[in-house]
Scaffold this motif. Structure first.
Motif, PDB file in Angstrom:
ATOM      1  N   GLU A  65       0.832  -1.192   0.000  1.00 13.04           N
ATOM      2  CA  GLU A  65       0.000   0.000   0.000  1.00 13.04           C
ATOM      3  C   GLU A  65       0.875   1.253   0.000  1.00 13.04           C
ATOM      4  O   GLU A  65       1.930   1.294   0.631  1.00 13.04           O
ATOM      5  CB  GLU A  65      -0.917   0.017   1.225  1.00 13.04           C
ATOM      6  CG  GLU A  65      -1.954  -1.098   1.248  1.00 13.04           C
ATOM      7  CD  GLU A  65      -3.009  -0.950   0.172  1.00 13.04           C
ATOM      8  OE1 GLU A  65      -3.210   0.199  -0.318  1.00 13.04           O
ATOM      9  OE2 GLU A  65      -3.640  -1.964  -0.189  1.00 13.04           O
ATOM     10  N   GLU A  66       0.418   2.266  -0.700  1.00 12.02           N
ATOM     11  CA  GLU A  66       1.146   3.530  -0.742  1.00 12.02           C
ATOM     12  C   GLU A  66       0.933   4.294   0.559  1.00 12.02           C
ATOM     13  O   GLU A  66      -0.200   4.449   1.013  1.00 12.02           O
ATOM     14  CB  GLU A  66       0.642   4.367  -1.914  1.00 12.02           C
ATOM     15  CG  GLU A  66       1.334   5.696  -2.083  1.00 12.02           C
ATOM     16  CD  GLU A  66       0.751   6.516  -3.226  1.00 12.02           C
ATOM     17  OE1 GLU A  66       0.828   7.758  -3.151  1.00 12.02           O
ATOM     18  OE2 GLU A  66       0.207   5.913  -4.175  1.00 12.02           O
ATOM     19  N   PRO A  67       1.994   4.782   1.198  1.00 11.12           N
ATOM     20  CA  PRO A  67       1.833   5.537   2.454  1.00 11.12           C
ATOM     21  C   PRO A  67       1.255   6.918   2.191  1.00 11.12           C
ATOM     22  O   PRO A  67       1.479   7.513   1.134  1.00 11.12           O
ATOM     23  CB  PRO A  67       3.261   5.627   2.995  1.00 11.12           C
ATOM     24  CG  PRO A  67       4.117   5.587   1.770  1.00 11.12           C
ATOM     25  CD  PRO A  67       3.416   4.659   0.817  1.00 11.12           C
ATOM     26  N   ALA A  68       0.516   7.423   3.142  1.00 12.90           N
ATOM     27  CA  ALA A  68      -0.034   8.773   3.042  1.00 12.90           C
ATOM     28  C   ALA A  68       1.018   9.793   3.443  1.00 12.90           C
ATOM     29  O   ALA A  68       1.829   9.536   4.334  1.00 12.90           O
ATOM     30  CB  ALA A  68      -1.260   8.907   3.935  1.00 12.90           C
ATOM     31  N   PRO A  69       1.024  10.960   2.807  1.00 10.67           N
ATOM     32  CA  PRO A  69       1.969  12.006   3.216  1.00 10.67           C
ATOM     33  C   PRO A  69       1.533  12.633   4.528  1.00 10.67           C
ATOM     34  O   PRO A  69       0.370  12.514   4.936  1.00 10.67           O
ATOM     35  CB  PRO A  69       1.867  13.020   2.072  1.00 10.67           C
ATOM     36  CG  PRO A  69       0.491  12.836   1.532  1.00 10.67           C
ATOM     37  CD  PRO A  69       0.181  11.366   1.674  1.00 10.67           C
ATOM     38  N   PRO A  70       2.438  13.316   5.204  1.00  8.12           N
ATOM     39  CA  PRO A  70       2.068  13.975   6.457  1.00  8.12           C
ATOM     40  C   PRO A  70       1.154  15.171   6.192  1.00  8.12           C
ATOM     41  O   PRO A  70       1.151  15.744   5.092  1.00  8.12           O
ATOM     42  CB  PRO A  70       3.419  14.421   7.021  1.00  8.12           C
ATOM     43  CG  PRO A  70       4.295  14.575   5.825  1.00  8.12           C
ATOM     44  CD  PRO A  70       3.868  13.508   4.863  1.00  8.12           C
ATOM     45  N   ALA A  71       0.383  15.551   7.179  1.00  6.09           N
ATOM     46  CA  ALA A  71      -0.543  16.679   7.042  1.00  6.09           C
ATOM     47  C   ALA A  71       0.198  18.008   6.900  1.00  6.09           C
ATOM     48  O   ALA A  71      -0.309  18.944   6.276  1.00  6.09           O
ATOM     49  CB  ALA A  71      -1.483  16.734   8.236  1.00  6.09           C
ATOM     50  N   THR A  72       1.381  18.089   7.471  1.00  7.51           N
ATOM     51  CA  THR A  72       2.204  19.296   7.354  1.00  7.51           C
ATOM     52  C   THR A  72       3.648  18.885   7.072  1.00  7.51           C
ATOM     53  O   THR A  72       4.057  17.762   7.353  1.00  7.51           O
ATOM     54  CB  THR A  72       2.167  20.137   8.648  1.00  7.51           C
ATOM     55  OG1 THR A  72       2.661  19.342   9.742  1.00  7.51           O
ATOM     56  CG2 THR A  72       0.751  20.603   8.959  1.00  7.51           C
ATOM     57  N   GLY A  73       4.400  19.810   6.506  1.00  8.11           N
ATOM     58  CA  GLY A  73       5.823  19.549   6.274  1.00  8.11           C
ATOM     59  C   GLY A  73       6.102  18.536   5.183  1.00  8.11           C
ATOM     60  O   GLY A  73       7.114  17.826   5.229  1.00  8.11           O
ATOM     61  N   ALA A  74       5.233  18.477   4.156  1.00 13.53           N
ATOM     62  CA  ALA A  74       5.393  17.450   3.120  1.00 13.53           C
ATOM     63  C   ALA A  74       6.662  17.643   2.294  1.00 13.53           C
ATOM     64  O   ALA A  74       7.288  16.667   1.881  1.00 13.53           O
ATOM     65  CB  ALA A  74       4.162  17.435   2.210  1.00 13.53           C
ATOM     66  N   ALA A  75       7.044  18.891   2.038  1.00  9.78           N
ATOM     67  CA  ALA A  75       8.259  19.121   1.256  1.00  9.78           C
ATOM     68  C   ALA A  75       9.490  18.607   2.003  1.00  9.78           C
ATOM     69  O   ALA A  75      10.387  17.995   1.411  1.00  9.78           O
ATOM     70  CB  ALA A  75       8.399  20.605   0.931  1.00  9.78           C
TER      71      ALA A  75
END
Length: 231
Positions: A65-75
């Motif tokens: 499964e593909e992990p979800a990105p964080p809600a903040t600080g994605a860059a």
């Protein structure tokens, strides 16, 4: 193209993306024109997810499964994982059996090709969002990207019912470089564009219906271009 060439193109796009991911917050909050609802920060979150997913698939050889990105600080999250991702892409054996969503035989080399074009297209997105010139790429790489769309992605879109079957065959032409046909029988329409325009346009980063030279049944050609040809 060779597996090493894909790796070279991937590394080049990734290096440029790393620079763009370090831009000030006021730029990272800008919208991405080709990805409605996304900011530049969201784009880097997507890349961070895709990179971790592809790397884990290559290491395990299986679907994950593909992990979800964080809600903040994605860059920042993207930057933190990019070295490990490139290391995995560099170390893989292209002939090793590995799950992927392309046609058989399913081997790990698929992921170098796919990620090279994934990062090239999103480099275009990041440049557009940042107000920078759209980059160009090597001719053989762009031809390969067109081939990936028209021989792998579009047949998959049709197979999965994500786009309607064309009512007639349509050819795609890059003058002096290559021709592809979508559909069965004699082509009823032809779509021609220069190499860079075709590469960018097939990914929806420009409007080929407006910019390409279309011969024959224009309505058919436009319906095919509306696809969607890619996910």
């Amino acid at each position: 193209m060779s597996a090493d060439r894909y790796l070279t193109e991937l590394a080049s796009s990734l290096a440029h993306l790393r620079v763009l991911a370090r831009q000030p917050e006021d730029i990272l909050t800008r919208p991405v024109p080709a990805c409605p609802g996304w900011t530049l920060e969201d784009l880097f979150g997507h890349l961070g997810s895709i990179e971790r997913w592809a790397a884990e698939v290559v290491v395990s050889g299986k679907f994950v499964e593909e992990p979800a990105p964080p809600a903040t600080g994605a860059a920042t999250w993207f930057l933190e994982g990019s070295d490990a991702f490139l290391g995995t892409m560099s170390a893989l054996d292209p002939e090793e059996p590995c799950w992927n969503f392309g046609p058989p035989p399913r081997k790990a080399g698929f992921w170098r090709r796919r990620q090279a074009h994934e990062h090239a297209v999103h480099l275009i997105d990041a440049c557009q969002a940042s107000g920078l010139a759209v980059p160009s790429f090597a001719a053989d790489f762009m031809l390969d990207g067109i081939d990936e769309i028209l021989t792998m992605f579009t047949p998959r879109q049709l197979r999965l019912g994500r786009m309607p079957e064309p009512e007639g065959a349509v050819t795609f032409r890059v003058p002096g470089a290559g021709t592809w046909k979508l559909g069965l029988g004699v082509a009823e329409a032809s779509i021609s564009a220069p190499l860079h325009a075709m590469y960018v346009g097939l990914w929806g980063r420009s409007d080929l219906a407006e910019t390409a030279f279309i011969e024959g049944e224009k309505a058919l050609a436009v319906r095919v271009l509306q696809g969607p040809l890619t996910p």
